[in-house]
Design an enzyme around this catalytic site. Sequence first.
Site, short mmCIF file in Angstrom:
data_model
loop_
_atom_site.label_atom_id
_atom_site.label_comp_id
_atom_site.label_asym_id
_atom_site.label_seq_id
_atom_site.Cartn_x
_atom_site.Cartn_y
_atom_site.Cartn_z
CB CYS A 5 -0.98 0.12 1.25
SG CYS A 5 -1.86 1.54 1.58
CB VAL A 55 -3.12 -0.70 6.23
CG1 VAL A 55 -3.58 -1.77 7.03
CG2 VAL A 55 -3.10 -1.09 4.85
CB SER A 66 -1.43 7.67 5.06
OG SER A 66 -1.78 8.38 3.91
CE1 TYR A 123 -4.56 1.97 -5.99
CE2 TYR A 123 -3.39 3.95 -5.59
CZ TYR A 123 -3.58 2.76 -5.47
OH TYR A 123 -2.59 2.02 -4.86
#
Length: 209
Positions: free
Chosen positions: A10, A79, A95, A141
């Site tokens: 990731c 995550v 993040s 993405y």
Amino acid sequence: RYHLYVSLACPWAHRTLIVRRLKELDRHIGLSVVSPIMLDKGWTFDESEGSSGDALHGSRFMHEVYTRARADYSGRVTVPVLWDQQRDTIVNNESSEIIRMLGSAFDGLTGNALDLYPERLRDEIERWNSRIYPAVNNGVYRAGFATTQEAYEEAYDELFAELDRIDGHLADNRYLCGDTLTEADIRLFTTLIRFDAVYHGHFKCNRQR
């Protein structure tokens, strides 16, 4: 007291791993790595698939970490996650916010004065972040998961237009903000380092490597 849950696959989690290392927090903030493949129950701690296992709770799935923090949680399970062992709960799972925390909150403990978000450059850093996130970090993405040709082409065009601008800027600058390494570089790097291996082919971001 603090523990970090990540996936090595990731790019968002990768940001936190880089800052954890640069800020010399390896021995202060523990680490658990999920397996790289997300299945029908989400991220797993299957050690036969490359996970380190859940060092804190022995969980089988990442969703168990979330429901440990809040029993009725039913939202997305992502995550990275920064966990507080003292309060037995999640501190944060965004993040960009975690790297800001790691970037300054532990300086008194480590004596590491590296500043990845210096006050004099904050406006410039934010300008880079606001451009790079939609066009590059998320842009790959948007292209890879586009459900129409029009959406794919829009994301593709924005991605390569921004990469061209960045390439031109870096021709005369060591980092995005001149001669100073900042969080903006780290946020860009984790997408770029995956580009040829993943996004070029798998996500059809294939104008060039």
